[in-house]
Every structure is written in structure tokens, then in C-alpha cells.
Design a protein around this motif. Structure first.
Motif, mmCIF file in Angstrom:
data_model
loop_
_atom_site.group_PDB
_atom_site.id
_atom_site.type_symbol
_atom_site.label_atom_id
_atom_site.label_comp_id
_atom_site.label_asym_id
_atom_site.label_seq_id
_atom_site.Cartn_x
_atom_site.Cartn_y
_atom_site.Cartn_z
ATOM 1 N N MET A 5 0.830 -1.208 0.000
ATOM 2 C CA MET A 5 0.000 0.000 0.000
ATOM 3 C C MET A 5 0.862 1.255 0.000
ATOM 4 O O MET A 5 0.567 2.224 -0.710
ATOM 5 N N VAL A 6 1.944 1.245 0.768
ATOM 6 C CA VAL A 6 2.851 2.388 0.812
ATOM 7 C C VAL A 6 3.513 2.582 -0.544
ATOM 8 O O VAL A 6 3.593 3.709 -1.062
ATOM 9 N N LEU A 7 3.975 1.493 -1.151
ATOM 10 C CA LEU A 7 4.605 1.587 -2.467
ATOM 11 C C LEU A 7 3.623 2.092 -3.517
ATOM 12 O O LEU A 7 3.983 2.918 -4.367
ATOM 13 N N ALA A 8 2.375 1.627 -3.466
ATOM 14 C CA ALA A 8 1.363 2.085 -4.419
ATOM 15 C C ALA A 8 1.098 3.575 -4.230
ATOM 16 O O ALA A 8 1.006 4.328 -5.210
ATOM 17 N N HIS A 9 1.012 4.015 -2.986
ATOM 18 C CA HIS A 9 0.785 5.437 -2.703
ATOM 19 C C HIS A 9 1.952 6.282 -3.208
ATOM 20 O O HIS A 9 1.749 7.333 -3.843
ATOM 21 N N GLU A 10 3.176 5.834 -2.946
ATOM 22 C CA GLU A 10 4.356 6.578 -3.401
ATOM 23 C C GLU A 10 4.424 6.616 -4.924
ATOM 24 O O GLU A 10 4.791 7.637 -5.501
ATOM 25 N N SER A 11 4.057 5.516 -5.559
ATOM 26 C CA SER A 11 4.044 5.480 -7.029
ATOM 27 C C SER A 11 3.037 6.479 -7.572
ATOM 28 O O SER A 11 3.337 7.219 -8.521
ATOM 29 N N ASN A 12 1.856 6.514 -6.984
ATOM 30 C CA ASN A 12 0.843 7.475 -7.428
ATOM 31 C C ASN A 12 1.318 8.909 -7.224
ATOM 32 O O ASN A 12 1.085 9.767 -8.084
ATOM 33 N N GLU A 13 1.976 9.170 -6.117
ATOM 34 C CA GLU A 13 2.500 10.513 -5.865
ATOM 35 C C GLU A 13 3.514 10.914 -6.927
ATOM 36 O O GLU A 13 3.505 12.048 -7.407
ATOM 37 N N LEU A 14 4.397 9.992 -7.304
ATOM 38 C CA LEU A 14 5.383 10.291 -8.348
ATOM 39 C C LEU A 14 4.701 10.565 -9.683
ATOM 40 O O LEU A 14 5.097 11.474 -10.414
ATOM 41 N N ILE A 15 3.671 9.796 -9.991
ATOM 42 C CA ILE A 15 2.948 10.012 -11.247
ATOM 43 C C ILE A 15 2.283 11.383 -11.241
ATOM 44 O O ILE A 15 2.363 12.130 -12.222
ATOM 45 N N PHE A 16 1.645 11.754 -10.126
ATOM 46 C CA PHE A 16 1.017 13.077 -10.042
ATOM 47 C C PHE A 16 2.057 14.193 -10.144
ATOM 48 O O PHE A 16 1.797 15.237 -10.750
ATOM 49 N N GLN A 17 3.235 13.985 -9.570
ATOM 50 C CA GLN A 17 4.305 14.982 -9.695
ATOM 51 C C GLN A 17 4.717 15.132 -11.156
ATOM 52 O O GLN A 17 4.912 16.246 -11.646
ATOM 53 N N ALA A 18 4.862 13.995 -11.833
ATOM 54 C CA ALA A 18 5.260 14.024 -13.252
ATOM 55 C C ALA A 18 4.210 14.743 -14.085
ATOM 56 O O ALA A 18 4.544 15.589 -14.923
ATOM 57 N N ILE A 19 2.949 14.445 -13.854
ATOM 58 C CA ILE A 19 1.869 15.101 -14.597
ATOM 59 C C ILE A 19 1.901 16.603 -14.346
ATOM 60 O O ILE A 19 1.717 17.401 -15.269
ATOM 61 N N GLY A 20 2.168 16.993 -13.119
ATOM 62 C CA GLY A 20 2.230 18.411 -12.770
ATOM 63 C C GLY A 20 3.364 19.154 -13.450
ATOM 64 O O GLY A 20 3.333 20.381 -13.556
ATOM 65 N N LYS A 21 4.377 18.438 -13.923
ATOM 66 C CA LYS A 21 5.523 19.066 -14.588
ATOM 67 C C LYS A 21 5.346 19.165 -16.102
ATOM 68 O O LYS A 21 6.173 19.747 -16.787
ATOM 69 N N LEU A 22 4.262 18.582 -16.617
ATOM 70 C CA LEU A 22 4.013 18.653 -18.053
ATOM 71 C C LEU A 22 3.614 20.067 -18.456
ATOM 72 O O LEU A 22 3.014 20.798 -17.655
ATOM 73 N N PRO A 23 3.898 20.447 -19.703
ATOM 74 C CA PRO A 23 3.367 21.724 -20.207
ATOM 75 C C PRO A 23 1.832 21.691 -20.116
ATOM 76 O O PRO A 23 1.225 20.613 -20.204
ATOM 77 N N LEU A 69 9.691 8.961 -14.084
ATOM 78 C CA LEU A 69 9.590 7.832 -13.158
ATOM 79 C C LEU A 69 10.893 7.030 -13.119
ATOM 80 O O LEU A 69 11.333 6.604 -12.054
ATOM 81 N N ARG A 70 11.500 6.842 -14.270
ATOM 82 C CA ARG A 70 12.772 6.108 -14.340
ATOM 83 C C ARG A 70 13.849 6.852 -13.551
ATOM 84 O O ARG A 70 14.579 6.259 -12.767
ATOM 85 N N ASN A 71 13.920 8.172 -13.731
ATOM 86 C CA ASN A 71 14.918 8.971 -13.004
ATOM 87 C C ASN A 71 14.629 8.993 -11.512
ATOM 88 O O ASN A 71 15.551 8.969 -10.700
ATOM 89 N N SER A 72 13.370 9.058 -11.147
ATOM 90 C CA SER A 72 12.992 9.051 -9.730
ATOM 91 C C SER A 72 13.360 7.728 -9.081
ATOM 92 O O SER A 72 13.846 7.695 -7.952
ATOM 93 N N ALA A 73 13.134 6.635 -9.798
ATOM 94 C CA ALA A 73 13.484 5.312 -9.269
ATOM 95 C C ALA A 73 14.990 5.189 -9.100
ATOM 96 O O ALA A 73 15.470 4.659 -8.095
ATOM 97 N N LEU A 74 15.740 5.699 -10.059
ATOM 98 C CA LEU A 74 17.199 5.652 -9.972
ATOM 99 C C LEU A 74 17.683 6.471 -8.773
ATOM 100 O O LEU A 74 18.529 6.019 -8.005
ATOM 101 N N THR A 75 17.123 7.658 -8.591
ATOM 102 C CA THR A 75 17.478 8.493 -7.449
ATOM 103 C C THR A 75 17.162 7.785 -6.142
ATOM 104 O O THR A 75 17.968 7.781 -5.207
ATOM 105 N N PHE A 76 15.994 7.167 -6.082
ATOM 106 C CA PHE A 76 15.599 6.440 -4.876
ATOM 107 C C PHE A 76 16.575 5.309 -4.579
ATOM 108 O O PHE A 76 16.993 5.121 -3.432
ATOM 109 N N MET A 77 16.983 4.555 -5.610
ATOM 110 C CA MET A 77 17.918 3.442 -5.398
ATOM 111 C C MET A 77 19.275 3.950 -4.913
ATOM 112 O O MET A 77 19.887 3.357 -4.027
#
Length: 85
Positions: A5-23, A69-77
Motif C-alpha cells: 500500500m505504501v509503495l502504491a501510494h508513493e508510485s501514485n505521488e510520483l505520477i502526479f508529480q510528473a503530470i504536474g511538470k508537463l506543459p 519515473l525512471r529517473n525518480s526510481a534511480l534516485t531512490f535506489m
């Protein structure tokens, strides 16, 4: 499980962040197509643009989100590895 559940929530947060950065136009088209489920043709009619323009904006948005998402995952690792030591 709680961990999933925590991983799913964090994944959704990253997706919303990415969407927010779109033109703005890509963000709108992404939301209409992917979140509201409208077809490319419906979005094109609603925004008075061609379906090909919708397709191109959507493709660019998805490419950006995947890269984000790929860059965020790399940063997290890297951070996880650093703090684990």
C-alpha cells in the motif's frame, strides 16, 4: 500488505508529480485521455485541434512521465544504497 500500500501510494505521488511538470496543453490532454477516458477524437473536438495533435501531445506526455519515473526510481535506489551503508 502495508508495504504494498505504501509503495502504491508513493508510485501514485510520483505520477502526479510528473503530470504536474508537463506543459499545460500536454497536461490537459493527458488528463482528458487517461484520467477521464475520453478518446483522442473526443479530445480533439473538445479542444478544436486535430486528432494527430492529440496523439503527439499524448505521446510526448507519456515519454516524459516514463523518463521522470525512471529517473525518480534511480534516485531512490542511489539514496537507499547510500543510507543503507
Amino acid at each position: 500488505t502495508t508495504e504494498e500500500m505504501v509503495l502504491a501510494h508513493e508510485s501514485n505521488e510520483l505520477i502526479f508529480q510528473a503530470i504536474g511538470k508537463l506543459p499545460p496543453k500536454q497536461q490537459l490532454i493527458f488528463k482528458l485521455c487517461k484520467q477521464e477516458g475520453l478518446s483522442r477524437e473526443d479530445v480533439a473536438r473538445q479542444l478544436h485541434i486535430s486528432p494527430n495533435t492529440v496523439r503527439n501531445h499524448l505521446a510526448d506526455a507519456l515519454k516524459f512521465i516514463r523518463t521522470f519515473l525512471r529517473n525518480s526510481a534511480l534516485t531512490f535506489m542511489i539514496l537507499f544504497w547510500f543510507f543503507k551503508k
